[in-house]
Design a protein around this motif. Structure first.
Motif, short mmCIF file in Angstrom:
data_model
loop_
_atom_site.label_atom_id
_atom_site.label_comp_id
_atom_site.label_asym_id
_atom_site.label_seq_id
_atom_site.Cartn_x
_atom_site.Cartn_y
_atom_site.Cartn_z
N ARG A 152 3.09 6.65 -1.05
CA ARG A 152 4.17 5.98 -0.31
C ARG A 152 4.78 6.75 0.63
NH1 ARG A 152 5.78 2.70 -5.67
NH2 ARG A 152 4.15 1.44 -5.60
N PHE A 153 5.20 7.89 0.34
CA PHE A 153 5.68 8.80 1.15
C PHE A 153 5.13 9.13 2.25
CE2 PHE A 153 6.43 13.18 2.68
CZ PHE A 153 7.76 13.30 3.13
N LEU A 154 3.72 9.61 2.19
CA LEU A 154 3.05 9.68 3.43
C LEU A 154 2.80 8.83 4.20
CD1 LEU A 154 0.24 11.84 1.53
CD2 LEU A 154 1.91 12.56 2.99
N VAL A 155 2.52 7.61 3.88
CA VAL A 155 2.56 6.02 4.89
C VAL A 155 3.83 5.91 5.21
CG1 VAL A 155 2.08 3.75 4.56
CG2 VAL A 155 0.47 5.26 3.29
N VAL A 156 5.04 6.10 4.70
CA VAL A 156 6.36 5.66 5.25
C VAL A 156 6.71 6.58 6.45
CG1 VAL A 156 8.90 5.70 4.85
CG2 VAL A 156 7.46 4.48 3.52
N GLU A 157 6.50 7.92 6.06
CA GLU A 157 6.59 9.06 7.38
C GLU A 157 5.34 9.03 8.24
OE1 GLU A 157 9.13 11.21 7.30
OE2 GLU A 157 10.10 9.71 5.67
N GLY A 158 4.66 8.29 8.18
CA GLY A 158 3.78 8.11 9.27
C GLY A 158 2.42 9.19 9.20
N MET A 159 2.55 9.62 8.09
CA MET A 159 1.35 11.05 8.03
C MET A 159 0.15 10.53 7.65
SD MET A 159 3.53 13.78 5.93
CE MET A 159 5.61 13.77 6.45
N ARG A 160 -0.12 9.23 6.87
CA ARG A 160 -1.20 8.75 6.53
C ARG A 160 -1.12 7.27 6.97
NH1 ARG A 160 -2.81 12.95 6.08
NH2 ARG A 160 -3.85 13.90 4.23
N ASN A 161 -2.19 6.29 7.19
CA ASN A 161 -2.23 4.88 7.55
C ASN A 161 -2.27 4.20 6.09
OD1 ASN A 161 -2.12 5.51 10.21
ND2 ASN A 161 -4.18 5.66 10.20
N THR A 162 -3.04 4.52 4.99
CA THR A 162 -3.31 3.71 4.10
C THR A 162 -2.63 4.39 2.71
OG1 THR A 162 -5.60 4.53 3.74
CG2 THR A 162 -5.13 2.61 4.98
N ASP A 163 -2.29 3.52 1.83
CA ASP A 163 -2.00 4.12 0.46
C ASP A 163 -3.12 3.72 -0.78
OD1 ASP A 163 -0.69 4.56 -1.89
OD2 ASP A 163 0.86 3.44 -1.61
N PRO A 164 -3.82 4.57 -1.06
CA PRO A 164 -5.09 4.48 -1.94
C PRO A 164 -4.25 3.99 -3.32
CG PRO A 164 -4.66 7.07 -1.59
CD PRO A 164 -3.68 6.12 -0.62
N THR A 165 -2.97 4.19 -3.69
CA THR A 165 -2.46 3.75 -4.87
C THR A 165 -1.89 2.44 -5.01
OG1 THR A 165 -0.10 4.62 -4.48
CG2 THR A 165 -1.70 6.36 -5.45
N ALA A 166 -2.02 1.69 -3.65
CA ALA A 166 -1.25 0.43 -3.52
C ALA A 166 -1.95 -0.74 -4.62
CB ALA A 166 -1.44 -0.04 -1.99
N LEU A 167 -3.05 -0.50 -5.02
CA LEU A 167 -3.68 -1.69 -6.05
C LEU A 167 -3.51 -1.14 -7.38
CD1 LEU A 167 -6.37 -3.12 -3.60
CD2 LEU A 167 -3.83 -3.87 -4.07
N LEU A 168 -3.05 0.34 -7.50
CA LEU A 168 -3.22 0.81 -8.73
C LEU A 168 -2.44 0.16 -9.68
CD1 LEU A 168 -4.27 3.37 -10.29
CD2 LEU A 168 -2.24 4.54 -9.60
N GLU A 169 -3.01 -0.28 -10.94
CA GLU A 169 -2.44 -1.00 -11.94
C GLU A 169 -0.91 -0.18 -12.61
OE1 GLU A 169 -3.32 -2.32 -16.41
OE2 GLU A 169 -5.18 -2.72 -15.13
N THR A 170 -0.24 -0.84 -12.60
CA THR A 170 1.17 -0.32 -13.22
C THR A 170 0.87 0.04 -14.73
OG1 THR A 170 2.75 -1.20 -11.89
CG2 THR A 170 3.53 -0.29 -13.83
N TRP A 171 1.26 1.05 -15.19
CA TRP A 171 0.99 1.30 -16.80
C TRP A 171 2.09 2.25 -17.12
CZ3 TRP A 171 -1.03 5.91 -19.58
CH2 TRP A 171 -1.58 5.71 -20.74
N ARG A 172 2.96 1.52 -17.63
CA ARG A 172 4.36 2.00 -18.15
C ARG A 172 4.41 2.24 -19.36
NH1 ARG A 172 9.25 0.36 -15.08
NH2 ARG A 172 10.19 1.75 -16.53
N ALA A 173 4.97 3.46 -19.82
CA ALA A 173 5.24 3.82 -21.22
C ALA A 173 5.98 2.94 -21.98
CB ALA A 173 5.53 5.29 -21.35
N PRO A 174 5.78 2.33 -23.02
CA PRO A 174 6.81 1.48 -23.55
C PRO A 174 7.99 2.16 -24.31
CG PRO A 174 4.74 2.13 -25.11
CD PRO A 174 4.73 2.83 -23.85
N ASP A 175 8.95 1.62 -24.10
CA ASP A 175 10.36 2.12 -24.91
C ASP A 175 10.00 2.34 -26.37
OD1 ASP A 175 11.38 1.93 -22.49
OD2 ASP A 175 12.28 0.00 -22.83
N PRO A 176 10.25 3.51 -26.96
CA PRO A 176 9.89 3.77 -28.13
C PRO A 176 10.85 3.06 -29.16
CG PRO A 176 11.01 5.62 -27.35
CD PRO A 176 10.83 4.73 -26.13
N PHE A 177 10.56 2.76 -30.22
CA PHE A 177 11.68 2.10 -31.38
C PHE A 177 12.34 3.07 -32.02
CE2 PHE A 177 7.96 -1.25 -31.21
CZ PHE A 177 8.80 -2.32 -30.83
#
Length: 140
Positions: A81-106
């Motif tokens: 995201r940084f590389l795209v926002v700063e104009g260093m890259r045109n595309t973000d290969p993580t844009a479609l990456l599925e979010t995988w959040r760690a669950p909050d522990p009980f």
């Protein structure tokens, strides 16, 4: 000016995290390790969505803690995201990456010995000690 290599982009990103976002030194070091591990995985190949997914799949297959994998994914996402926002890259290969959040522990329940030690901790010598013991017994 020639375009930055991914390694140079990583260094720029780490500086931005330190200077602009004021992240702690330990966090910066963890991100640096994550991103250099990612760079090694790429082995000079262009980062595209399939390779990013491959890296994530490798992390998951190694039996790492969900929190560790989540942090590594956040590191990679933040970089691209940084590389795209700063104009260093045109595309973000993580844009479609599925979010995988760690669950909050009980929260962990106390075992019997821990509960008894907690209730008996204030003692019974003074009136406040007896009050605190009674409150802990009531809560337990």
């Amino acid at each position: 000016m020639s375009p930055l290599t991914l390694e140079e982009g990583i260094e720029e990103y780490l500086v931005a995290l330190r200077v602009e976002r004021g992240l702690a030194a330990n966090t910066i070091e963890a991100y640096a390790r994550d991103l250099h591990q990612y760079l090694e995985f790429l082995d000079g190949r262009k980062p595209d969505p399939a390779r990013v997914e491959g890296f994530v799949a490798e992390l998951r297959s190694r039996g790492l803690a969900r929190t560790t994998v989540s942090r590594k994914i956040a590191s990679i996402r933040g970089l691209h995201r940084f590389l795209v926002v700063e104009g260093m890259r045109n595309t973000d290969p993580t844009a479609l990456l599925e979010t995988w959040r760690a669950p909050d522990p009980f929260p962990k329940a106390l075992d019997v010995d821990e509960a008894i030690a907690l209730v008996e901790a204030p003692g019974t010598l003074t009136v406040p000690d007896r009050r605190d013991t009674a409150l802990l017994e009531f809560l337990y």
